[in-house]
Scaffold this motif. Structure first.
Motif, PDB file in Angstrom:
ATOM      1  N   MET A   9       2.239 -10.685  -5.896  1.00  0.00           N
ATOM      2  CA  MET A   9       0.933 -11.244  -5.528  1.00  0.00           C
ATOM      3  C   MET A   9       0.680 -11.255  -4.023  1.00  0.00           C
ATOM      4  O   MET A   9      -0.404 -10.922  -3.573  1.00  0.00           O
ATOM      5  CB  MET A   9       0.825 -12.675  -6.060  1.00  0.00           C
ATOM      6  CG  MET A   9       0.690 -12.758  -7.562  1.00  0.00           C
ATOM      7  SD  MET A   9       0.456 -14.452  -8.093  1.00  0.00           S
ATOM      8  CE  MET A   9       0.444 -14.254  -9.861  1.00  0.00           C
ATOM      9  N   LEU A  10       1.685 -11.677  -3.242  1.00  0.00           N
ATOM     10  CA  LEU A  10       1.474 -11.834  -1.803  1.00  0.00           C
ATOM     11  C   LEU A  10       2.643 -11.255  -1.019  1.00  0.00           C
ATOM     12  O   LEU A  10       3.790 -11.348  -1.457  1.00  0.00           O
ATOM     13  CB  LEU A  10       1.395 -13.321  -1.421  1.00  0.00           C
ATOM     14  CG  LEU A  10       0.346 -14.210  -2.074  1.00  0.00           C
ATOM     15  CD1 LEU A  10       0.525 -15.645  -1.607  1.00  0.00           C
ATOM     16  CD2 LEU A  10      -1.046 -13.723  -1.741  1.00  0.00           C
ATOM     17  N   GLN A  11       2.317 -10.708   0.153  1.00  0.00           N
ATOM     18  CA  GLN A  11       3.391 -10.367   1.082  1.00  0.00           C
ATOM     19  C   GLN A  11       3.553 -11.555   2.015  1.00  0.00           C
ATOM     20  O   GLN A  11       2.578 -12.253   2.293  1.00  0.00           O
ATOM     21  CB  GLN A  11       3.018  -9.116   1.863  1.00  0.00           C
ATOM     22  CG  GLN A  11       3.186  -7.863   1.016  1.00  0.00           C
ATOM     23  CD  GLN A  11       2.213  -6.779   1.382  1.00  0.00           C
ATOM     24  OE1 GLN A  11       1.700  -6.772   2.494  1.00  0.00           O
ATOM     25  NE2 GLN A  11       1.946  -5.892   0.440  1.00  0.00           N
ATOM     26  N   LYS A  12       4.783 -11.768   2.480  1.00  0.00           N
ATOM     27  CA  LYS A  12       5.076 -13.009   3.206  1.00  0.00           C
ATOM     28  C   LYS A  12       4.182 -13.244   4.429  1.00  0.00           C
ATOM     29  O   LYS A  12       3.718 -14.342   4.669  1.00  0.00           O
ATOM     30  CB  LYS A  12       6.556 -13.015   3.596  1.00  0.00           C
ATOM     31  CG  LYS A  12       7.116 -14.387   3.868  1.00  0.00           C
ATOM     32  CD  LYS A  12       7.345 -15.199   2.586  1.00  0.00           C
ATOM     33  CE  LYS A  12       7.588 -16.661   2.865  1.00  0.00           C
ATOM     34  NZ  LYS A  12       7.927 -17.440   1.700  1.00  0.00           N
ATOM     35  N   LYS A  13       3.909 -12.210   5.170  1.00  0.00           N
ATOM     36  CA  LYS A  13       3.152 -12.392   6.423  1.00  0.00           C
ATOM     37  C   LYS A  13       1.636 -12.369   6.211  1.00  0.00           C
ATOM     38  O   LYS A  13       0.872 -12.616   7.130  1.00  0.00           O
ATOM     39  CB  LYS A  13       3.534 -11.267   7.411  1.00  0.00           C
ATOM     40  CG  LYS A  13       4.967 -11.339   7.884  1.00  0.00           C
ATOM     41  CD  LYS A  13       5.054 -12.054   9.226  1.00  0.00           C
ATOM     42  CE  LYS A  13       6.399 -12.690   9.483  1.00  0.00           C
ATOM     43  NZ  LYS A  13       7.495 -11.767   9.618  1.00  0.00           N
ATOM     44  N   GLU A  14       1.250 -12.016   4.986  1.00  0.00           N
ATOM     45  CA  GLU A  14      -0.169 -11.780   4.739  1.00  0.00           C
ATOM     46  C   GLU A  14      -0.948 -13.090   4.595  1.00  0.00           C
ATOM     47  O   GLU A  14      -0.598 -13.935   3.778  1.00  0.00           O
ATOM     48  CB  GLU A  14      -0.239 -10.981   3.439  1.00  0.00           C
ATOM     49  CG  GLU A  14      -1.570 -10.738   2.862  1.00  0.00           C
ATOM     50  CD  GLU A  14      -1.460  -9.890   1.592  1.00  0.00           C
ATOM     51  OE1 GLU A  14      -2.041  -8.814   1.567  1.00  0.00           O
ATOM     52  OE2 GLU A  14      -0.790 -10.320   0.631  1.00  0.00           O
TER      53      GLU A  14
END
Ligand code: AMP
Ligand code: FES
Ligand code: ZN
Length: 297
Positions: free
Chosen positions: A43-48
């Motif tokens: 679902m998400l990339q850490k820095k996004e």
């Protein structure tokens, strides 16, 4: 009963997992379920940075809290629907949450943008309030995400929401909705924000318990326009089944997600862009712009 993790006295039982937790370890359980949802569906990339749609209710405020605690840069987006005191209280809960935790919040008020609230917009366009409301929310989530540079929008839909929606779609054999139902929707045309539902592994009851333990203050009242909605009946029926057979909702929805790929061939994307606003649509003009044509006439 003792907590499964630390063996201290338990404060919440989870019959569907045949276990119980103390307050501290229950929070840990919640974070694990969300982490799992995030990683299984990429679902998400850490820095996004992520735009979290917050209504002021328990689910979306819990989601904002959890994503922040898991280290994501989560910015809130609240749409003030202009439904009298219900909308005023909703916005004030969201603002208080953001203020006390020093989080960034974007707000957009229909009354200011259109001179009308959602009830009046629905009346003018002869659409049921919840259907006009869904169209408007989708449009503004997309628009604001794009304008502010977010590639992903997260909403607070939980397991009860997803299982009851699945039940409704099955009962009416809504094939296209069934095919589309997913906790993570890709960006249409690569231009619009992805949509993710990181709470889909947690029940409404578990999220309510999390808000109490985490001291999250939210609006308890349901939207006055949703009274009598079929979804409440489906949720009630699923709760009855859950009581006699713990794990029913989980098996129903997560089982469906597993089998979905075998049932349906890969989904056709909305290929066209709305001629008026540019958002993805199956026709030539999107449902939001068709709604606005009727408000204007
Ligand atoms: P609902 O469709 O009311 O069950 O809401 C589902 C999700 O949509 C919530 O968990 C929120 O993430 C989002 N949402 C609903 N209403 C609003 C609102 N007024 N402003 C921002 N997000 C909302
Ligand atoms: Fe949209 Fe009630 S009409 S939340
Ligand atoms: Zn449009």
């Amino acid at each position: 009963m003792k907590c499964r993790r630390c063996k201290k006295p338990a404060v919440i039982k989870l019959p569907r997992h045949n276990t119980a937790y103390c307050g501290f370890c229950f929070q840990f359980y919640v974070y694990e379920q969300v982490r799992r949802a995030l990683s299984e569906h990429k679902m998400l990339q850490k820095k996004e940075p992520v735009l979290v749609a917050v209504s002021g209710g328990k689910d979306s405020l819990a989601l904002w809290d959890i994503l922040t605690k898991l280290g994501y840069h989560a910015v809130g987006l609240h749409l003030n629907l202009g439904i009298g005191s219900y909308s005023e209280t909703s916005q004030s809960k969201v603002e208080a949450f953001a203020r006390t935790r020093n989080l960034e919040l974007i707000t957009h008020a229909y009354q200011e943008a259109y001179g009308l609230g959602i009830v009046e917009i629905a009346r003018e366009t002869a659409r049921p309030a919840c259907s006009a409301c869904g169209t408007m929310k989708r449009y503004h989530f997309n628009r604001i995400a794009r304008e502010k540079g977010f590639a992903v929008v997260a909403t607070g839909h939980n397991l009860d929401d997803e299982a009851s929606r699945l039940l409704g779609n099955v009962l009416q054999w809504q094939e296209s909705y069934l095919q589309k139902q997913s906790p993570a929707l890709a960006a249409e045309d690569g231009k619009w924000a992805r949509k993710v539902r990181p709470l889909y592994r947690l029940t409404e009851r578990e999220i309510a318990a999390y808000t109490v333990i985490s001291r999250i203050d939210y609006i308890i009242e349901e939207c006055p326009m949703s009274k009598g909605a079929k979804m409440f009946l489906y949720k009630e029926m699923l709760n009855q089944l859950e009581e006699t057979s713990p794990g029913t909702k989980h098996q129903f929805y997560l089982g469906y997600l597993q089998k979905k790929e075998q049932i349906f061939s890969p989904q056709e994307k909305d290929k066209q862009c709305c001629k008026v606003c540019g958002q993805p649509t199956r026709g030539t003009i999107c449902s939001y712009c068709r709604l606005m044509e009727r408000v204007a006439t």
